[in-house]
Design a protein around this motif. Structure first.
Motif, PDB file in Angstrom:
ATOM      1  N   ALA A  36     -18.468  13.889  -4.031  1.00 37.91           N
ATOM      2  CA  ALA A  36     -17.085  14.335  -3.836  1.00 37.91           C
ATOM      3  C   ALA A  36     -16.185  13.190  -3.400  1.00 37.91           C
ATOM      4  N   VAL A  37     -14.971  13.178  -3.938  1.00 33.17           N
ATOM      5  CA  VAL A  37     -13.937  12.236  -3.520  1.00 33.17           C
ATOM      6  C   VAL A  37     -12.683  13.036  -3.186  1.00 33.17           C
ATOM      7  N   PRO A  38     -11.936  12.632  -2.157  1.00 35.27           N
ATOM      8  CA  PRO A  38     -10.749  13.388  -1.779  1.00 35.27           C
ATOM      9  C   PRO A  38      -9.615  13.185  -2.773  1.00 35.27           C
ATOM     10  N   GLY A  39      -8.863  14.249  -3.012  1.00 32.05           N
ATOM     11  CA  GLY A  39      -7.743  14.170  -3.918  1.00 32.05           C
ATOM     12  C   GLY A  39      -6.466  13.727  -3.230  1.00 32.05           C
ATOM     13  N   VAL A  40      -5.443  13.505  -4.056  1.00 30.84           N
ATOM     14  CA  VAL A  40      -4.117  13.105  -3.595  1.00 30.84           C
ATOM     15  C   VAL A  40      -3.164  14.245  -3.913  1.00 30.84           C
ATOM     16  N   ILE A  41      -2.483  14.765  -2.899  1.00 30.15           N
ATOM     17  CA  ILE A  41      -1.561  15.884  -3.085  1.00 30.15           C
ATOM     18  C   ILE A  41      -0.133  15.373  -2.974  1.00 30.15           C
ATOM     19  N   ASP A  42       0.651  15.583  -4.018  1.00 34.75           N
ATOM     20  CA  ASP A  42       2.066  15.178  -4.020  1.00 34.75           C
ATOM     21  C   ASP A  42       2.234  13.722  -3.599  1.00 34.75           C
ATOM     22  N   GLY A  43       1.321  12.879  -4.058  1.00 30.56           N
ATOM     23  CA  GLY A  43       1.434  11.448  -3.810  1.00 30.56           C
ATOM     24  C   GLY A  43       0.928  10.967  -2.467  1.00 30.56           C
ATOM     25  N   ARG A  44       0.477  11.870  -1.593  1.00 26.53           N
ATOM     26  CA  ARG A  44       0.024  11.468  -0.264  1.00 26.53           C
ATOM     27  C   ARG A  44      -1.487  11.309  -0.240  1.00 26.53           C
ATOM     28  N   VAL A  45      -1.934  10.132   0.186  1.00 26.72           N
ATOM     29  CA  VAL A  45      -3.373   9.881   0.275  1.00 26.72           C
ATOM     30  C   VAL A  45      -3.886  10.330   1.637  1.00 26.72           C
ATOM     31  N   GLN A  46      -5.152  10.689   1.696  1.00 26.33           N
ATOM     32  CA  GLN A  46      -5.791  11.093   2.943  1.00 26.33           C
ATOM     33  C   GLN A  46      -6.468   9.921   3.636  1.00 26.33           C
ATOM     34  N   LEU A  47      -7.078   9.037   2.857  1.00 24.74           N
ATOM     35  CA  LEU A  47      -7.822   7.922   3.413  1.00 24.74           C
ATOM     36  C   LEU A  47      -6.967   6.666   3.378  1.00 24.74           C
ATOM     37  N   VAL A  48      -6.926   5.948   4.492  1.00 19.29           N
ATOM     38  CA  VAL A  48      -6.082   4.759   4.579  1.00 19.29           C
ATOM     39  C   VAL A  48      -6.865   3.600   5.180  1.00 19.29           C
ATOM     40  N   ASN A  49      -6.368   2.411   4.915  1.00 17.35           N
ATOM     41  CA  ASN A  49      -6.960   1.183   5.403  1.00 17.35           C
ATOM     42  C   ASN A  49      -6.598   1.021   6.880  1.00 17.35           C
ATOM     43  N   THR A  50      -7.575   1.144   7.737  1.00 18.75           N
ATOM     44  CA  THR A  50      -7.342   1.055   9.179  1.00 18.75           C
ATOM     45  C   THR A  50      -8.015  -0.168   9.792  1.00 18.75           C
ATOM     46  N   ASP A  51      -8.453  -1.101   8.959  1.00 14.37           N
ATOM     47  CA  ASP A  51      -9.201  -2.250   9.456  1.00 14.37           C
ATOM     48  C   ASP A  51      -8.262  -3.266  10.102  1.00 14.37           C
ATOM     49  N   THR A  52      -8.396  -3.456  11.385  1.00 12.23           N
ATOM     50  CA  THR A  52      -7.664  -4.501  12.096  1.00 12.23           C
ATOM     51  C   THR A  52      -8.646  -5.463  12.754  1.00 12.23           C
ATOM     52  N   GLY A  53      -9.856  -5.518  12.211  1.00  9.11           N
ATOM     53  CA  GLY A  53     -10.891  -6.394  12.754  1.00  9.11           C
ATOM     54  C   GLY A  53     -10.644  -7.844  12.417  1.00  9.11           C
ATOM     55  N   SER A  54     -11.646  -8.669  12.661  1.00 10.87           N
ATOM     56  CA  SER A  54     -11.480 -10.111  12.521  1.00 10.87           C
ATOM     57  C   SER A  54     -11.212 -10.546  11.091  1.00 10.87           C
ATOM     58  N   ALA A  55     -11.600  -9.743  10.120  1.00 10.61           N
ATOM     59  CA  ALA A  55     -11.398 -10.116   8.715  1.00 10.61           C
ATOM     60  C   ALA A  55     -10.106  -9.556   8.132  1.00 10.61           C
ATOM     61  N   ALA A  56      -9.305  -8.865   8.957  1.00 13.04           N
ATOM     62  CA  ALA A  56      -8.044  -8.320   8.459  1.00 13.04           C
ATOM     63  C   ALA A  56      -7.042  -9.443   8.233  1.00 13.04           C
ATOM     64  N   ALA A  57      -6.225  -9.298   7.201  1.00  8.98           N
ATOM     65  CA  ALA A  57      -5.225 -10.319   6.883  1.00  8.98           C
ATOM     66  C   ALA A  57      -4.056  -9.687   6.162  1.00  8.98           C
ATOM     67  N   GLY A  58      -2.891 -10.288   6.338  1.00  5.70           N
ATOM     68  CA  GLY A  58      -1.709  -9.798   5.658  1.00  5.70           C
ATOM     69  C   GLY A  58      -1.714 -10.149   4.181  1.00  5.70           C
ATOM     70  N   ARG A  59      -0.959  -9.399   3.419  1.00  5.66           N
ATOM     71  CA  ARG A  59      -0.709  -9.696   2.008  1.00  5.66           C
ATOM     72  C   ARG A  59       0.793  -9.855   1.846  1.00  5.66           C
ATOM     73  N   TRP A  60       1.215 -10.795   1.013  1.00  9.38           N
ATOM     74  CA  TRP A  60       2.552 -11.335   1.113  1.00  9.38           C
ATOM     75  C   TRP A  60       3.309 -11.350  -0.215  1.00  9.38           C
ATOM     76  N   LEU A  61       4.607 -11.123  -0.131  1.00  7.53           N
ATOM     77  CA  LEU A  61       5.519 -11.436  -1.224  1.00  7.53           C
ATOM     78  C   LEU A  61       6.212 -12.744  -0.860  1.00  7.53           C
ATOM     79  N   VAL A  62       6.331 -13.621  -1.832  1.00 13.89           N
ATOM     80  CA  VAL A  62       6.891 -14.957  -1.608  1.00 13.89           C
ATOM     81  C   VAL A  62       8.242 -15.022  -2.322  1.00 13.89           C
ATOM     82  N   VAL A  63       9.304 -15.205  -1.541  1.00 13.33           N
ATOM     83  CA  VAL A  63      10.661 -15.098  -2.066  1.00 13.33           C
ATOM     84  C   VAL A  63      11.464 -16.328  -1.656  1.00 13.33           C
ATOM     85  N   PRO A  64      12.295 -16.885  -2.556  1.00 12.18           N
ATOM     86  CA  PRO A  64      13.186 -17.969  -2.138  1.00 12.18           C
ATOM     87  C   PRO A  64      14.075 -17.511  -0.975  1.00 12.18           C
TER      88      PRO A  64
END
Length: 429
Positions: free
Chosen positions: A349-377
């Motif tokens: 079983a995998v959880p579904g998405v209702i009206d665009g809302r996900v149930q499972l989210v990325n909650t990792d703030t451990g030592s391997a967590a890192a930001g992802r970036w947009l690079v803009v002038p």
């Protein structure tokens, strides 16, 4: 990270108009020259081409993206680029749901495994534990090697003979974020974002039997309480979509023939946990889809079942769910079972998405967590459309939190990772 940026390209609007475009596509973008917008599969190349476009003054490239924060001098111009956080990710390890290895380890444990400590992997050449790495050049491989304290040069040089980036006797390369290569005795690095995006089918599902592990107290996956606790679940091999609207679900659970077919010609099979269960998943779900338990028990809805293969359907139990089946499940319970915090009754079983809302989210703030970036002038952020698209939590990109989470990235990053989407304080030297 490219799937996330593709998702943002399709979602972001300013005054109702699409204002981002994909690499290789062209068209008139309001306020910008009618040329191809920037979006590069390789973050290093993206920054380089963005700088080339800025130096030429051709207006062809508006932004790039990056998995790494690089504030080194850019093009000889102080503060030329601004790195804007858009989400958070982390790299952890994955094993099978019936693995010989635990789902909770320490960095020291992982280093011992990936340096072929015989106390962990057994004596070679017939090792009892098989540490895998994605193919060379993989950003997940690079991040994981750094996290556990090994170098790629040593891996390639054969210093760790138990480590492999192929399976099947060397015939198949280990692809990035692909759990299908795992055996019961194997372990492989995995990006949390990719795992979550695969669960929700935002990208192709290559998890196989993989489940994510956690190390040094990290928690890769959690439940988004803002989405409500109860969602629906389907089999990962299901013919039923993983994304439905609440209207779809109400139609299914009131036996609308357009969804469920007719007796003898069933389309979708809706299930409920058996009455009298210890929790309230059944009652909460009935409330969500607008049916009463009295009517269910009285047989008003011919298509509903609370037994499966002659046994009562257990609460938060996806084992044996057929390919055309749908069952309510607690998102928090699913997350706990996935992480090993509760007995795992998910099955396929995998959880579904209702009206665009996900149930499972990325909650990792451990030592391997890192930001992802947009690079803009930096110069593009003082006026429209750059200001409207990128600056502040209310910008066009940052308002798309559902898109960001749908592709498995964390939002609201906090101290230690970055200051949150839309922050423009990080500029090149």
């Amino acid at each position: 990270m490219r799937p996330l940026v593709d998702g943002l390209v399709g979602a972001v609007r300013v005054n109702g108009q699409a204002v981002l475009c994909d690499l290789g596509q062209s068209g008139t973008v309001p306020g910008l020259r009618p040329q191809t917008c920037a979006q590069y599969a390789n973050s290093t190349a993206g920054r380089a081409v963005l700088l080339q476009s800025m130096a030429a003054g051709d207006g062809c490239v508006q932004f790039a993206w990056s998995s790494a924060l690089d504030l080194s001098a850019a093009g000889g111009v102080s503060g030329a680029l601004t790195y804007i956080p858009v989400g958070r990710d982390a790299v952890t390890y994955a094993v099978t749901d019936n693995s010989d290895l635990p789902r909770t380890l320490t960095v020291a444990d992982l280093k011992a495994i990936y340096t072929c400590d015989a106390g962990y992997v057994g004596a070679g050449p017939a090792y009892t534990v098989h540490p895998l790495l994605p193919q060379a050049g993989s950003s997940v491989r690079t991040a994981f090697e750094a996290a556990v304290g090994i170098t790629d040069a040593d891996v390639v040089g054969g210093r760790y003979p138990c480590v492999s980036d192929t399976v099947g006797g060397g015939l198949q390369a280990v692809a990035e974020n692909d759990g299908r290569v795992l055996s019961q005795s194997a372990v492989v690095p995995y990006a949390v974002s990719a795992y979550l995006a695969q669960i929700g089918q935002a990208v192709a599902d290559h998890r196989g039997r993989a489940v994510l592990g956690s190390y040094d107290g990290s928690t890769p996956v959690g439940h988004d309480g803002g989405a409500g606790d109860v969602t629906f679940a389907v089999s990962s091999r299901s013919s039923v979509p993983r994304e439905l609207t609440m209207a779809d679900l109400r139609a299914i659970y009131t036996c609308d023939s357009n969804y469920v077919g007719t007796p003898g010609a069933v389309g979708i099979e809706p299930f409920l946990p058996a009455a009298g269960g210890a929790g309230s998943v059944r009652a909460e779900w009935e409330s969500l889809v607008g049916i009463s338990d009295v009517d269910v028990v009285a047989g008003k809805y011919w298509c509903l079942h609370d037994s499966l293969n002659g046994n009562p359907v257990g609460e938060n139990d996806g084992r044996g769910l057929p390919g055309d089946g749908v069952v309510p499940m607690s998102g928090a319970a699913y997350a706990a079972q996935l992480s090993g915090g509760a007995i795992d009754h998910r099955g396929l079983a995998v959880p579904g998405v209702i009206d665009g809302r996900v149930q499972l989210v990325n909650t990792d703030t451990g030592s391997a967590a890192a930001g992802r970036w947009l690079v803009v002038p930096t110069g593009a952020l003082g006026a429209s459309p750059g200001r409207d698209l990128f600056v502040g939590s209310g910008s066009g990109v940052c308002l798309e939190t559902e898109v960001i989470q749908r592709f498995g990235y964390g939002v609201g990053m906090g101290v230690g990772v970055d200051a949150g989407c839309g922050d423009v304080s990080r500029r090149t030297l």
